[in-house]
Write an enzyme that holds these catalytic residues in place. Structure first.
Site, PDB file in Angstrom:
ATOM      1  N   HIS A   1      -9.744   1.955  33.752  1.00  0.00           N
ATOM      2  CA  HIS A   1      -8.565   2.808  33.560  1.00  0.00           C
ATOM      3  C   HIS A   1      -8.861   4.184  32.992  1.00  0.00           C
ATOM      4  O   HIS A   1      -7.959   4.997  32.835  1.00  0.00           O
ATOM      5  CB  HIS A   1      -7.542   2.095  32.663  1.00  0.00           C
ATOM      6  CG  HIS A   1      -7.141   0.755  33.198  1.00  0.00           C
ATOM      7  ND1 HIS A   1      -7.807  -0.397  32.869  1.00  0.00           N
ATOM      8  CD2 HIS A   1      -6.163   0.407  34.061  1.00  0.00           C
ATOM      9  CE1 HIS A   1      -7.250  -1.417  33.497  1.00  0.00           C
ATOM     10  NE2 HIS A   1      -6.259  -0.967  34.232  1.00  0.00           N
TER      11      HIS A   1
ATOM     12  N   ARG B   1       2.288  14.197  25.656  1.00  0.00           N
ATOM     13  CA  ARG B   1       2.051  14.617  24.263  1.00  0.00           C
ATOM     14  C   ARG B   1       0.555  14.806  24.032  1.00  0.00           C
ATOM     15  O   ARG B   1       0.135  15.687  23.282  1.00  0.00           O
ATOM     16  CB  ARG B   1       2.652  13.610  23.278  1.00  0.00           C
ATOM     17  CG  ARG B   1       2.585  14.074  21.844  1.00  0.00           C
ATOM     18  CD  ARG B   1       3.772  13.652  21.033  1.00  0.00           C
ATOM     19  NE  ARG B   1       4.980  14.351  21.435  1.00  0.00           N
ATOM     20  CZ  ARG B   1       5.374  15.530  20.972  1.00  0.00           C
ATOM     21  NH1 ARG B   1       4.663  16.174  20.087  1.00  0.00           N
ATOM     22  NH2 ARG B   1       6.490  16.073  21.389  1.00  0.00           N
TER      23      ARG B   1
ATOM     24  N   ARG C   1      -3.834   6.883  36.720  1.00  0.00           N
ATOM     25  CA  ARG C   1      -2.445   6.460  36.451  1.00  0.00           C
ATOM     26  C   ARG C   1      -1.664   7.491  35.618  1.00  0.00           C
ATOM     27  O   ARG C   1      -0.696   7.143  34.923  1.00  0.00           O
ATOM     28  CB  ARG C   1      -2.404   5.110  35.722  1.00  0.00           C
ATOM     29  CG  ARG C   1      -2.815   3.966  36.623  1.00  0.00           C
ATOM     30  CD  ARG C   1      -2.793   2.643  35.910  1.00  0.00           C
ATOM     31  NE  ARG C   1      -3.236   1.603  36.831  1.00  0.00           N
ATOM     32  CZ  ARG C   1      -2.446   0.626  37.282  1.00  0.00           C
ATOM     33  NH1 ARG C   1      -1.219   0.523  36.876  1.00  0.00           N
ATOM     34  NH2 ARG C   1      -2.924  -0.268  38.125  1.00  0.00           N
TER      35      ARG C   1
ATOM     36  N   GLU D   1       7.854   0.053  15.730  1.00  0.00           N
ATOM     37  CA  GLU D   1       7.312   0.750  16.902  1.00  0.00           C
ATOM     38  C   GLU D   1       6.678  -0.283  17.817  1.00  0.00           C
ATOM     39  O   GLU D   1       7.018  -1.464  17.699  1.00  0.00           O
ATOM     40  CB  GLU D   1       6.380   1.907  16.481  1.00  0.00           C
ATOM     41  CG  GLU D   1       5.321   1.576  15.479  1.00  0.00           C
ATOM     42  CD  GLU D   1       4.096   0.940  16.065  1.00  0.00           C
ATOM     43  OE1 GLU D   1       4.077  -0.317  16.138  1.00  0.00           O
ATOM     44  OE2 GLU D   1       3.134   1.659  16.392  1.00  0.00           O
ATOM     45  N   MET D   2       5.785   0.118  18.713  1.00  0.00           N
ATOM     46  CA  MET D   2       5.389  -0.841  19.740  1.00  0.00           C
ATOM     47  C   MET D   2       3.876  -0.969  19.979  1.00  0.00           C
ATOM     48  O   MET D   2       3.470  -1.529  20.995  1.00  0.00           O
ATOM     49  CB  MET D   2       6.094  -0.484  21.063  1.00  0.00           C
ATOM     50  CG  MET D   2       7.605  -0.487  20.920  1.00  0.00           C
ATOM     51  SD  MET D   2       8.483  -0.224  22.467  1.00  0.00           S
ATOM     52  CE  MET D   2       8.243  -1.796  23.264  1.00  0.00           C
TER      53      MET D   2
ATOM     54  N   ASP E   1      13.952   8.067  14.746  1.00  0.00           N
ATOM     55  CA  ASP E   1      15.337   7.599  14.696  1.00  0.00           C
ATOM     56  C   ASP E   1      15.457   6.552  13.597  1.00  0.00           C
ATOM     57  O   ASP E   1      14.457   5.994  13.171  1.00  0.00           O
ATOM     58  CB  ASP E   1      15.760   7.008  16.052  1.00  0.00           C
ATOM     59  CG  ASP E   1      14.820   5.924  16.542  1.00  0.00           C
ATOM     60  OD1 ASP E   1      13.642   6.226  16.822  1.00  0.00           O
ATOM     61  OD2 ASP E   1      15.244   4.761  16.612  1.00  0.00           O
TER      62      ASP E   1
END
Ligand code: HPA
Length: 232
Positions: free
Chosen positions: A4, A24, A43, A179-180, A204
């Site tokens: 990748h 970003r 990608r 977050e993730m 947020d």
């Protein structure tokens, strides 16, 4: 070989900053690095290397979620010999008093990663930041008069959820934000013998419903990036 990341080993620095959003990464490279060169667009997950105050540093998009991040972090560390993986991302605060723009140094990341549970055969690994990186980031922020909060965060694989009480237990246990990516970042850094840290900006507040304006976002992202870049 890397599936990748289409680069040669020499094209990627030992310290890589990881925003979720590849655009970003481009913005950071173009605005903060000297002589940035794009080394990856497989990608559309852009990666750049340049210098900051004379030191080589890379910025690589990680994508959203722990599945995507784990692909890039595995390949960066195992395939390219990266030593420091530093997330620079956003989070949704779950403590009512947390303001938009607040910078958080995530000391540890709780979470709902199935992959993490799979690695540890159903037991709960405490995914934690590298202490030296954390301490260094804290000291840099202090010197730059950027106020940071240190604490536990939660990494989730489900952005959308219809349980209104979803975060109650985590709020009660002083988890600052959601977050993730960080839980997997910390696990992989430890597993692959590198150093991991997540520096986050509150974009947020999930409890109060407040969200950032674009100016707020720009300024507070700059604070976070200054800390991350000095770490390189
Ligand atoms: N949930 C998960 N991740 C996030 C959020 C959120 O509300 N805000 C920023 N990253």
């Amino acid at each position: 070989m890397s599936f990748h990341i289409g680069a040669k080993k020499s094209q990627i620095a030992k310290t890589v900053l990881l925003p979720g959003d590849p655009l970003r990464a481009k913005f950071m490279a173009e605005n903060f690095l000297k002589n940035p060169k794009c080394y990856n667009n497989v990608r559309g997950m852009l990666g750049f290397t340049g210098t900051y105050k004379g030191k080589k540093v890379s910025v690589q998009g990680s994508g959203m979620g722990m599945g995507s991040l784990s692909i890039y972090v595995n390949e960066l560390i195992s395939g390219f010999g990266v030593k420091n993986v530093i997330r620079v991302g956003t989070c949704g605060a779950i403590q009512k008093n947390l303001k938009i723009g607040q910078v958080i140094l995530a000391t540890s990341a709780s979470g709902d990663s199935g992959a993490n549970r799979y690695y540890f055969e159903g037991l709960d690994y405490a995914a934690a930041a590298d202490f030296d990186l954390l301490l260094e980031a804290y000291n840099i922020a202090k010197k730059k008069k950027i106020k940071t909060l240190q604490g536990n965060i939660f990494s989730t694989n489900t952005f959308y959820d219809d349980n209104p009480n979803r975060w109650d237990k985590w709020i009660k246990h002083n988890v600052l934000a959601v977050e993730m990516e960080s839980q997997m970042l910390y696990t992989l850094a430890a597993r692959l013998n590198a150093r991991g840290l997540s520096i986050l900006t509150v974009s947020d507040n999930i409890i109060t419903g407040k969200a950032s304006s674009s100016e707020d976002r720009e300024k507070s992202y700059t604070d976070m990036m200054k800390i991350a870049l000095e770490l390189a």
